[in-house]
Design an enzyme around this catalytic site. Structure first.
Site, PDB file in Angstrom:
ATOM      1  N   THR A  70       9.528  -2.441  28.213  1.00 35.49           N
ATOM      2  CA  THR A  70       8.563  -1.943  29.193  1.00 35.49           C
ATOM      3  C   THR A  70       7.276  -2.756  29.145  1.00 35.49           C
ATOM      4  O   THR A  70       6.748  -3.176  30.181  1.00 35.49           O
ATOM      5  CB  THR A  70       8.265  -0.450  28.942  1.00 35.49           C
ATOM      6  OG1 THR A  70       9.440   0.314  29.228  1.00 35.49           O
ATOM      7  CG2 THR A  70       7.131   0.037  29.831  1.00 35.49           C
ATOM      8  N   GLN A 128      19.101  -5.867  29.334  1.00 37.34           N
ATOM      9  CA  GLN A 128      20.509  -5.515  29.115  1.00 37.34           C
ATOM     10  C   GLN A 128      21.401  -6.750  28.989  1.00 37.34           C
ATOM     11  O   GLN A 128      22.610  -6.618  28.783  1.00 37.34           O
ATOM     12  CB  GLN A 128      21.015  -4.640  30.269  1.00 37.34           C
ATOM     13  CG  GLN A 128      20.390  -3.267  30.343  1.00 37.34           C
ATOM     14  CD  GLN A 128      20.788  -2.363  29.192  1.00 37.34           C
ATOM     15  OE1 GLN A 128      21.689  -2.661  28.420  1.00 37.34           O
ATOM     16  NE2 GLN A 128      20.110  -1.227  29.076  1.00 37.34           N
ATOM     17  N   CYS A 167      15.117   5.754  30.663  1.00 36.83           N
ATOM     18  CA  CYS A 167      13.712   5.815  31.086  1.00 36.83           C
ATOM     19  C   CYS A 167      13.555   6.633  32.364  1.00 36.83           C
ATOM     20  O   CYS A 167      12.598   7.380  32.523  1.00 36.83           O
ATOM     21  CB  CYS A 167      13.168   4.408  31.304  1.00 36.83           C
ATOM     22  SG  CYS A 167      13.026   3.462  29.777  1.00 36.83           S
TER      23      CYS A 167
END
Length: 387
Positions: free
Chosen positions: A71, A180, A329
């Site tokens: 993030t 990812q 999230c």
């Protein structure tokens, strides 16, 4: 049996990573900015982590900034690059199904006069080079694309997209959310035409609260955290030495065994796709056996007709099977997945979808147990919701 199939949310740290983090916290705990021996020890761990990560990316330490995770890396890349390059323009391009850690900073930038264009994707979650070409403008300063979608595992051809951007205007920065993807595929940012790349430690069996941002040569970025001038002034504050050390070791280990890990993960995914056919009403999203190798090896999205995802998630939890209803999230902002809507999943299945994600620790027996439970639970829950 306990089945942890939520590895896209977080992974179990490697044993050797846990050992290293403990050693740094308990024994070699000096502040890396201190000039005495303890400080030098801390600095040495940071330099070692840089070397380990740089080896995986074929870059140099000045290309890395350590962060608190994906993030922060995405926020630093987007806000930092936008502010640093705002005199050249205020237009930014992204896609309609990015992670909240990309989407939210871009919404924030809109408050300061930046204009955001959101590109559509096809039913497989892919961006068209032609659509990107049409969206580019003279005042475009940044393009941000997720390499592997965190909900469905769609993989973008970032090299082709980068060529489109470079062909239009070389000064446009190309940011890739590789959270990812890193550790699952070979990533050489310079060769792929990537200027900024975000990575998170806890997705690769490293510590939570760690990550890094790759910043290409000659890329201007505005510092968002000010203070003591650590990390070349780009992110002030005492470095998280235990976390950085663990991140570096995790990166080295996961990338060293990458080919074997990919083979293991694709084998699990292929097996899952075969067995999920046995479950009544199960529909796999954006992946088929024919296109298996064109998707990420560790993520599968499945919709279960007539069963709410939250109900099924908790029913599986009772069996000690842990999965996700989407991005971990985005679960803080409940609602219908923008990713599923973007790829055209029918309305009746939008709230009936689970994500299954694997790691190097996942075993075939866990899939067998999960499928057997789904075969038993889904028909019962579907009848219950119809009644």
């Amino acid at each position: 049996m306990e089945c942890y199939l939520d590895n896209a949310s977080t992974t179990r740290a490697l044993p050797e990573v846990c050992d290293l983090v403990r050693t740094v916290m308990a024994d070699d705990y000096g502040n890396p900015s201190s000039l005495h021996r303890k400080g030098v020890e801390g600095e040495r761990y940071i330099r070692q982590a840089e070397e380990r990560i740089c080896k995986t990316l074929k870059c140099v330490p000045k290309n890395l900034v350590f962060t608190s995770g994906g993030t922060e890396s995405n926020n630093m890349a987007l806000i930092g690059a936008a502010i640093a390059n705002r005199r050249q323009g205020r237009h930014i391009i992204t896609t309609c199904f990015e992670h909240p850690s990309v989407h939210e900073p871009l919404l924030y930038l809109e408050n300061f006069g930046f204009e955001i264009s959101y590109l559509p994707v096809d039913a497989d979650g892919h961006i068209s080079s032609e659509v990107l070409q049409e969206a580019l403008r003279e005042d475009t300063i940044l393009v941000s694309v997720m390499l592997v979608n965190n909900e469905i595992g769609a993989v973008q051809d970032v090299q082709a997209l980068s060529k489109v951007v470079r062909g239009y205007k070389k000064k446009i920065l190309f940011h890739v959310d590789a959270i990812q993807a890193y550790g699952k595929m070979r990533l050489l940012p310079h060769r792929l035409g990537i200027d900024l790349m975000s990575v998170s430690g806890h997705k690769i069996h490293g510590p939570k609260g760690t990550g890094f941002l790759y910043i290409g040569d000659n890329v201007k970025i505005h510092a968002c955290i000010h203070g003591g001038g650590q990390q070349r002034g780009l992110r002030s504050g005492t470095e998280n030495v235990p976390g950085i050390a663990g991140l570096g070791l995790a990166a080295e280990k996961i990338c060293e065994g990458q080919n074997g890990h990919r083979e293991h993960l694709y084998g699990l995914k292929r097996y899952f796709l075969e067995r999920i056919k046995e479950v009544e009403g199960a529909v796999v999203n954006a992946c088929s056996m024919d296109m298996l190798l064109d998707t990420a090896p560790h993520i599968i999205s499945v919709s279960f007709a007539g069963v709410r995802s939250e109900v099924l998630l908790h029913a599986l939890e009772e069996e000690k099977i842990y999965v996700s209803s989407g991005s971990a999230c985005s679960s803080n902002h409940p609602g219908i997945s923008s990713t599923l809507k973007a790829i055209g999943v029918p309305d009746k299945l939008l709230d009936s979808t689970l994500r299954f994600s694997f790691s190097v620790f996942t075993e075939q027996a866990e899939i067998d147990f999960t499928i057997d439970c789904l075969k038993r639970l889904v028909p019962v829950l579907a009848r219950y919701q119809r009644s």
